[in-house]
Write an enzyme that holds these catalytic residues in place. Structure first.
Site, mmCIF file in Angstrom:
data_model
loop_
_atom_site.group_PDB
_atom_site.id
_atom_site.type_symbol
_atom_site.label_atom_id
_atom_site.label_comp_id
_atom_site.label_asym_id
_atom_site.label_seq_id
_atom_site.Cartn_x
_atom_site.Cartn_y
_atom_site.Cartn_z
ATOM 1 N N HIS A 1 -3.885 -4.987 1.003
ATOM 2 C CA HIS A 1 -3.333 -5.341 2.318
ATOM 3 C C HIS A 1 -3.380 -6.859 2.514
ATOM 4 C CE1 HIS A 1 -2.817 -1.367 4.254
ATOM 5 N NE2 HIS A 1 -3.701 -1.004 3.326
ATOM 6 N N CYS B 1 0.816 -1.211 0.000
ATOM 7 C CA CYS B 1 0.000 0.000 0.000
ATOM 8 C C CYS B 1 0.857 1.273 0.000
ATOM 9 C CB CYS B 1 -0.980 -0.035 1.167
ATOM 10 S SG CYS B 1 -2.337 1.157 1.022
ATOM 11 N N GLU C 1 -1.903 -8.651 4.588
ATOM 12 C CA GLU C 1 -1.880 -9.061 5.997
ATOM 13 C C GLU C 1 -3.285 -9.236 6.568
ATOM 14 O OE1 GLU C 1 -1.895 -4.518 6.271
ATOM 15 O OE2 GLU C 1 -1.133 -6.069 4.914
#
Length: 236
Positions: A207, A114, A209
């Site tokens: 993202h 990002c 994660e």
């Protein structure tokens, strides 16, 4: 036995961190956990001076630059507005950019997430869209599809041409920086992945994660960086 690959993760100097009396260093636990789950050892990095950078990088095998605040628009010749949210620490962009530059120069593997992808683009002469429209696709808090370019690192890491991703950003790459190759786009044409030919750098706009614990496509991003970093670990 060789050790776990050490993955440096730049932390964000924040004016307020819950549980601390004063300012502190913030690193998303989702990023740290995903690195651990992939077999790496995350090493949070404090924004530091150029004098210390080489010594710190000497002990690392790879880098993950996570998401966070907006890149200062002044870095690409633009003006902020009321929707721009830059970092608390005025030296944060410089510190993170030095790490990205060092990865390019050293050939150190890096996953840029990002803000990390946007900063890479800006450092190589690119620009950003200040604010994306919410139609036909809202990139803030959404799940959408990304198509990977055939033959790209992203395509190889996924083992597929398309995946759904967890998106949370109001800015995006506009003019692509020098030497960068677009290797992923969303259905509205937004640039979602950049790579650097000849370097082990994978930059993604979403993202991974968020869902790495249960989503194969997101987990693959961290499997990739840890595998690349493992090649840097001394044997014995």
């Amino acid at each position: 036995m060789s050790r776990h690959p050490r993955i440096g993760v730049p932390g964000m100097w924040s004016n307020s961190v819950h549980g601390l009396r004063f300012d502190g260093l913030a690193v998303a636990t989702g990023v740290l956990q995903a690195i651990v789950d992939a077999g790496g050892e995350p090493v949070p990095l404090f924004p530091h001076s150029p004098m210390e950078l080489d010594e710190r990088l000497d002990i690392l095998d790879g880098i993950v630059v996570p998401g966070g605040a907006d890149v200062d628009p002044a870095r690409y010749g633009a003006q902020p507005d009321e929707r721009t949210g830059i970092t608390d620490h005025p030296g944060q962009d410089d510190a993170d950019a030095r790490i990205i530059r060092a990865c390019l120069e050293r050939g150190l593997p890096a996953l840029l997430i990002c803000r990390g992808m946007q900063l890479l683009n800006v450092e190589l002469g690119g620009t950003l869209h200040a604010h994306l429209p919410t139609e036909p696709l809202d990139h803030v808090g959404s799940i959408h599809q990304v198509v990977a370019a055939e033959g790209s690192t992203l395509h190889a890491a996924w083992g597929a041409a398309q995946q759904d991703v967890s998106s949370y950003h109001h800015q995006a790459v506009d003019r692509v920086g020098d030497g960068l190759v677009v290797t992923g786009r969303s259905e509205d044409g937004t640039i979602e992945a950049l790579e650097v030919p000849g370097r082990r750098i994978l930059a993604v706009q979403w993202h991974p994660e968020d869902r790495a614990a249960h989503h194969a496509g997101d987990r693959a991003m961290f499997d990739w960086i840890v595998a690349e970093a493992r090649a840097e670990v001394p044997v014995g």
